[in-house]
Design a protein around this motif. Structure first.
Motif, short mmCIF file in Angstrom:
data_model
loop_
_atom_site.label_atom_id
_atom_site.label_comp_id
_atom_site.label_asym_id
_atom_site.label_seq_id
_atom_site.Cartn_x
_atom_site.Cartn_y
_atom_site.Cartn_z
N SER A 128 0.77 -1.06 -0.03
CA SER A 128 0.05 -0.21 -0.04
C SER A 128 1.02 1.30 -0.07
O SER A 128 0.35 2.30 -0.48
CB SER A 128 -0.93 -0.20 1.11
N GLN A 129 2.15 1.06 0.60
CA GLN A 129 3.22 2.18 0.62
C GLN A 129 4.36 1.50 0.27
O GLN A 129 4.92 0.65 0.86
CB GLN A 129 3.22 3.00 1.93
N LEU A 130 5.32 2.24 -0.58
CA LEU A 130 6.66 1.47 -1.12
C LEU A 130 7.63 2.71 -1.46
O LEU A 130 7.40 3.45 -2.10
CB LEU A 130 6.40 0.46 -2.38
N ASP A 131 8.67 2.54 -0.49
CA ASP A 131 9.68 3.41 -0.64
C ASP A 131 11.01 2.79 -1.82
O ASP A 131 11.79 1.93 -1.19
CB ASP A 131 10.26 3.98 0.40
N GLU A 132 10.98 3.04 -2.89
CA GLU A 132 11.83 2.41 -3.88
C GLU A 132 13.19 3.08 -3.97
O GLU A 132 14.20 2.45 -4.40
CB GLU A 132 11.30 2.16 -5.19
N GLY A 133 13.26 4.15 -3.03
CA GLY A 133 14.61 4.62 -2.95
C GLY A 133 15.54 3.93 -1.83
O GLY A 133 16.60 4.10 -1.80
#
Length: 206
Positions: A128-133
């Motif tokens: 539902s939330q993803l930090d691809e950094g």
């Protein structure tokens, strides 16, 4: 000596039959008592794991001598169910997940694992939330390392249909299954409980 004074083959045979029936009934009664003891056996606070395992082994040996074999799987299940709660880390680590052993990803299954330090999944669509950094690498026992491609939150559905987020989950595209780390869960306040055939995770709202 107990049957030698019989004066006919029929009386001799009847005496042997009655004696054997009595012995079988005694054996059956002993087995029933033994199985009741097995069912009610629980580890006490003062016992060590070796002592408790010795009790189980003793019951299994006696049962075998009486002609009844307690299956190994039943003994293992009884052992795991009967351990005190402070040994839950041992229970969890007895069935460690090695990711590459599984050929394909099953979207309906998350493995509860004490052998890994972080929650992780290979399915990007779960988030539902993803930090691809966020990136890095995770090392497995049977694989030198795999690349982390992000970290985020996934909504899980509770038994009454309510949705709860679980955070700090790694996205690893090469991973073929989904893992919840019991260690990470307890570190952030989740309560791990084991009862009967179930291992459950409870959040702060139970």
């Amino acid at each position: 000596m107990q049957i030698g004074d019989q004066d006919s083959v029929k009386k001799l045979w009847d005496a042997i039959r009655i004696r054997n029936v009595g012995a079988d009934r005694v054996k059956e009664a002993r087995l029933q008592t033994l199985m009741s003891e097995f069912d009610h056996l629980r580890m006490t606070e003062s016992e060590t794991i070796d002592t408790f395992a010795g009790k189980l082994f003793g019951i299994a040996s006696t049962s075998l001598a009486l002609g009844e074999t307690i299956e190994e799987s039943k003994l293992v299940k009884k052992f795991l169910k009967s351990l005190l709660r402070n040994f839950i880390h041992i229970v969890a680590s007895l069935e460690q997940v090695i990711p590459s052993q599984y050929d394909s990803q099953d979207n309906d299954v998350w493995y509860l694992d004490n052998a890994v330090s972080n929650h992780m999944t290979g399915n990007r669509s779960f988030f539902s939330q993803l930090d691809e950094g966020m990136n890095g690498r995770v090392k497995f026992e049977d694989n030198p390392c795999v690349k982390i491609k992000g970290k985020g939150a996934i909504l899980f559905q509770g038994k009454r249909g309510q949705q709860r987020p679980m955070k700090e989950i790694y996205y690893i595209s090469d991973l073929k299954n989904d893992i919840i780390s019991l260690g990470q869960a307890t570190e952030v306040g989740y309560d791990i409980r084991m009862k009967d055939n179930y291992l459950t995770i409870h959040d702060a709202d139970n």
